[in-house]
Design a protein around this motif. Sequence first.
Motif, PDB file in Angstrom:
ATOM      1  N   PHE A  98     130.839  13.614  50.588  1.00  0.00           N
ATOM      2  CA  PHE A  98     130.595  12.202  50.700  1.00  0.00           C
ATOM      3  C   PHE A  98     129.249  11.985  49.690  1.00  0.00           C
ATOM      4  N   GLU A  99     128.412  12.827  49.755  1.00  0.00           N
ATOM      5  CA  GLU A  99     127.036  12.486  49.010  1.00  0.00           C
ATOM      6  C   GLU A  99     127.464  12.515  47.480  1.00  0.00           C
TER       7      GLU A  99
ATOM      8  N   LEU B  70     132.057  18.493  54.216  1.00  0.00           N
ATOM      9  CA  LEU B  70     132.404  16.931  54.229  1.00  0.00           C
ATOM     10  C   LEU B  70     131.212  16.411  53.973  1.00  0.00           C
ATOM     11  N   ARG B  71     129.864  16.731  54.307  1.00  0.00           N
ATOM     12  CA  ARG B  71     128.475  16.146  53.810  1.00  0.00           C
ATOM     13  C   ARG B  71     128.643  15.895  52.280  1.00  0.00           C
ATOM     14  N   VAL B  72     128.560  17.131  51.601  1.00  0.00           N
ATOM     15  CA  VAL B  72     128.306  17.143  50.438  1.00  0.00           C
ATOM     16  C   VAL B  72     129.661  16.346  49.624  1.00  0.00           C
TER      17      VAL B  72
ATOM     18  N   LYS C 274     131.634  20.692  58.370  1.00  0.00           N
ATOM     19  CA  LYS C 274     130.632  19.734  58.336  1.00  0.00           C
ATOM     20  C   LYS C 274     129.990  19.394  57.156  1.00  0.00           C
ATOM     21  N   GLU C 275     129.374  20.488  56.666  1.00  0.00           N
ATOM     22  CA  GLU C 275     128.539  20.508  55.580  1.00  0.00           C
ATOM     23  C   GLU C 275     129.460  20.551  54.252  1.00  0.00           C
TER      24      GLU C 275
ATOM     25  N   GLN D 226     129.973  10.911  46.610  1.00  0.00           N
ATOM     26  CA  GLN D 226     130.723   9.761  46.235  1.00  0.00           C
ATOM     27  C   GLN D 226     129.981   8.499  45.072  1.00  0.00           C
TER      28      GLN D 226
ATOM     29  N   PRO E 218     129.442  10.255  60.716  1.00  0.00           N
ATOM     30  CA  PRO E 218     128.208   9.916  59.691  1.00  0.00           C
ATOM     31  C   PRO E 218     128.667   9.445  58.401  1.00  0.00           C
ATOM     32  N   HIS E 219     130.054   9.417  58.162  1.00  0.00           N
ATOM     33  CA  HIS E 219     130.227   8.755  56.740  1.00  0.00           C
ATOM     34  C   HIS E 219     131.148   7.574  56.860  1.00  0.00           C
TER      35      HIS E 219
ATOM     36  N   TYR F 109     134.194  13.850  63.070  1.00  0.00           N
ATOM     37  CA  TYR F 109     133.522  14.556  61.883  1.00  0.00           C
ATOM     38  C   TYR F 109     133.225  13.240  60.850  1.00  0.00           C
ATOM     39  N   PHE F 110     134.044  12.391  60.820  1.00  0.00           N
ATOM     40  CA  PHE F 110     133.950  11.222  60.227  1.00  0.00           C
ATOM     41  C   PHE F 110     132.851  10.041  60.620  1.00  0.00           C
TER      42      PHE F 110
END
Length: 196
Positions: free
Chosen positions: A57-58, A53-55, A50-51, A60, A108-109, A105-106
């Motif tokens: 999308f950040e 994936l967060r990075v 998840k981290e 983008q 938040p994105h 998992y998606f």
Amino acid sequence: NFDVMRLVYSLLTYVTTTNTLSGTAGIELVPGEGPMIGSVNGPANVFLVKEALRVFFEEQNEDGLWDKGQPIYKSFRRTGRNVGNAFVFATDTVGSLLEALPADYFRPHMTALEKTLSWIEAHQVVEVIPNYCDPISLKCYGRSLRGWASPHLTPDTSAQAWSTAQTITCICRMRKVVRQLMHDDVLAEFGGISNP
């Protein structure tokens, strides 16, 4: 030098191999008795996934895509190859993530996925394969072909089969994830249960 594409493909490799090996490859001290307790490969580390994936999308860009990162190959043996083909096409990356990871998992994105979808919608290429061109009006008539070209290719590049296939795959996987999230939300709102 941070390369978000390297991060995401490392993540995909980690998730794929961990899921494949989960429950296997433990240490067997006595032949035939199987792996020792505690030595079997476990599932992927959810926090780590998840981290990453967060990075991803950040990183983008505002247009819905990402920086191209490093080329996936550097050698061009023949002339005439487009150097843009050496870079990962973001819709392939997003499609691969959507396939490899659970839909939740998606959650938040979703805004980031919407930005990617907006890029897809805005960059569909339409090319007419002429059957007839009127010599007076200079208009051509024929079949329209629709598709996409990687933004790493030259600007005058028409739709390409490989990038169109990757984009359509991304759209289909995005639809599946959104449908699953909506399904889960409806069940949660009305206290329903999912029938596996």
